[in-house]
Design a protein around this motif. Structure first.
Motif, PDB file in Angstrom:
ATOM      1  N   LYS A  17      15.121  -6.530  -2.633  1.00  0.00           N
ATOM      2  CA  LYS A  17      13.882  -6.578  -3.416  1.00  0.00           C
ATOM      3  C   LYS A  17      14.022  -7.366  -4.714  1.00  0.00           C
ATOM      4  CE  LYS A  17      12.398  -2.071  -1.742  1.00  0.00           C
ATOM      5  NZ  LYS A  17      12.088  -0.694  -2.097  1.00  0.00           N
ATOM      6  N   SER A  36       7.729  -8.394   8.370  1.00  0.00           N
ATOM      7  CA  SER A  36       6.534  -7.936   7.665  1.00  0.00           C
ATOM      8  C   SER A  36       6.295  -6.492   8.067  1.00  0.00           C
ATOM      9  CB  SER A  36       5.327  -8.806   7.991  1.00  0.00           C
ATOM     10  OG  SER A  36       5.028  -8.753   9.366  1.00  0.00           O
ATOM     11  N   VAL A  37       5.744  -5.723   7.149  1.00  0.00           N
ATOM     12  CA  VAL A  37       5.457  -4.311   7.383  1.00  0.00           C
ATOM     13  C   VAL A  37       3.989  -4.101   7.030  1.00  0.00           C
ATOM     14  CG1 VAL A  37       6.050  -1.938   6.803  1.00  0.00           C
ATOM     15  CG2 VAL A  37       7.822  -3.697   6.782  1.00  0.00           C
ATOM     16  N   ASP A  38       3.201  -3.598   7.996  1.00  0.00           N
ATOM     17  CA  ASP A  38       1.782  -3.395   7.717  1.00  0.00           C
ATOM     18  C   ASP A  38       1.528  -2.033   7.083  1.00  0.00           C
ATOM     19  OD1 ASP A  38       1.743  -1.508   9.768  1.00  0.00           O
ATOM     20  OD2 ASP A  38       0.659  -2.769  11.171  1.00  0.00           O
ATOM     21  N   GLU A  39       0.277  -1.746   6.776  1.00  0.00           N
ATOM     22  CA  GLU A  39      -0.070  -0.498   6.094  1.00  0.00           C
ATOM     23  C   GLU A  39       0.234   0.746   6.922  1.00  0.00           C
ATOM     24  OE1 GLU A  39      -3.149  -2.637   8.091  1.00  0.00           O
ATOM     25  OE2 GLU A  39      -2.331  -3.161   6.175  1.00  0.00           O
ATOM     26  N   GLU A  40       0.391   0.608   8.222  1.00  0.00           N
ATOM     27  CA  GLU A  40       0.760   1.732   9.088  1.00  0.00           C
ATOM     28  C   GLU A  40       2.265   1.774   9.348  1.00  0.00           C
ATOM     29  OE1 GLU A  40      -1.686   1.733  12.569  1.00  0.00           O
ATOM     30  OE2 GLU A  40      -3.525   1.603  11.392  1.00  0.00           O
ATOM     31  N   LEU A  41       3.012   1.018   8.545  1.00  0.00           N
ATOM     32  CA  LEU A  41       4.475   0.947   8.596  1.00  0.00           C
ATOM     33  C   LEU A  41       5.017   0.402   9.913  1.00  0.00           C
ATOM     34  CD1 LEU A  41       5.403   4.222   6.706  1.00  0.00           C
ATOM     35  CD2 LEU A  41       5.151   1.914   5.789  1.00  0.00           C
ATOM     36  N   ARG A  42       4.236  -0.436  10.573  1.00  0.00           N
ATOM     37  CA  ARG A  42       4.726  -1.134  11.769  1.00  0.00           C
ATOM     38  C   ARG A  42       5.460  -2.387  11.308  1.00  0.00           C
ATOM     39  NH1 ARG A  42      -0.910  -0.553  14.728  1.00  0.00           N
ATOM     40  NH2 ARG A  42      -1.343  -1.888  12.971  1.00  0.00           N
ATOM     41  N   VAL A  43       6.651  -2.562  11.827  1.00  0.00           N
ATOM     42  CA  VAL A  43       7.490  -3.695  11.432  1.00  0.00           C
ATOM     43  C   VAL A  43       7.340  -4.812  12.458  1.00  0.00           C
ATOM     44  CG1 VAL A  43       9.857  -4.447  11.023  1.00  0.00           C
ATOM     45  CG2 VAL A  43       9.132  -2.176  10.287  1.00  0.00           C
ATOM     46  N   THR A  44       7.105  -6.017  11.946  1.00  0.00           N
ATOM     47  CA  THR A  44       7.025  -7.205  12.798  1.00  0.00           C
ATOM     48  C   THR A  44       8.106  -8.181  12.357  1.00  0.00           C
ATOM     49  OG1 THR A  44       4.633  -6.931  13.000  1.00  0.00           O
ATOM     50  CG2 THR A  44       5.540  -9.075  13.602  1.00  0.00           C
ATOM     51  N   GLU A  73       9.349  -8.699   3.765  1.00  0.00           N
ATOM     52  CA  GLU A  73      10.586  -8.011   3.390  1.00  0.00           C
ATOM     53  C   GLU A  73      11.758  -8.871   3.827  1.00  0.00           C
ATOM     54  OE1 GLU A  73      11.129  -4.091   4.985  1.00  0.00           O
ATOM     55  OE2 GLU A  73       9.627  -3.238   3.647  1.00  0.00           O
ATOM     56  N   ARG A  75      15.766  -8.587   4.641  1.00  0.00           N
ATOM     57  CA  ARG A  75      16.740  -7.551   5.003  1.00  0.00           C
ATOM     58  C   ARG A  75      18.078  -8.160   5.360  1.00  0.00           C
ATOM     59  NH1 ARG A  75      13.310  -3.461   8.941  1.00  0.00           N
ATOM     60  NH2 ARG A  75      11.674  -2.943   7.427  1.00  0.00           N
TER      61      ARG A  75
END
Length: 85
Positions: A17, A36-44, A73, A75
């Motif tokens: 970060k 990328s992480v969406d508002e429902e915490l799904r990681v793409t 993000e 990582r």
């Protein structure tokens, strides 16, 4: 009948970060990948990534590509048994 095999890989990673964390990854030439992480915490998974080449307040250049810091993000995988702090 069709048999489908699903392989689940559990990864232990650290989210980079701060400028210092990104600089440290660049210094040791760690492989950084981009998600990328969406508002429902799904990681793409966005990009396989590579070595950090340039760090700016709004973006990070990895393996010749520029990624926006406020949208993605960054990582790095941790070695088994390594402390993530």
């Amino acid at each position: 009948m069709k048999i489908v095999e699903v392989i689940v890989v559990k990864r232990t990673y650290k989210i980079l970060k701060t400028d210092m964390e990104l600089f440290g990854a660049a210094l040791v030439q760690a492989h950084v990948y981009v998600v990328s992480v969406d508002e429902e915490l799904r990681v793409t998974f966005e990009d396989y990534g590579g070595i950090v080449e340039e760090i700016k307040p709004e973006s990070v250049k990895i393996a010749g590509k520029i990624f926006m810091r406020n949208q993605l993000e960054f990582r790095v995988d941790l070695i088994a048994g390594e402390n993530p702090e």
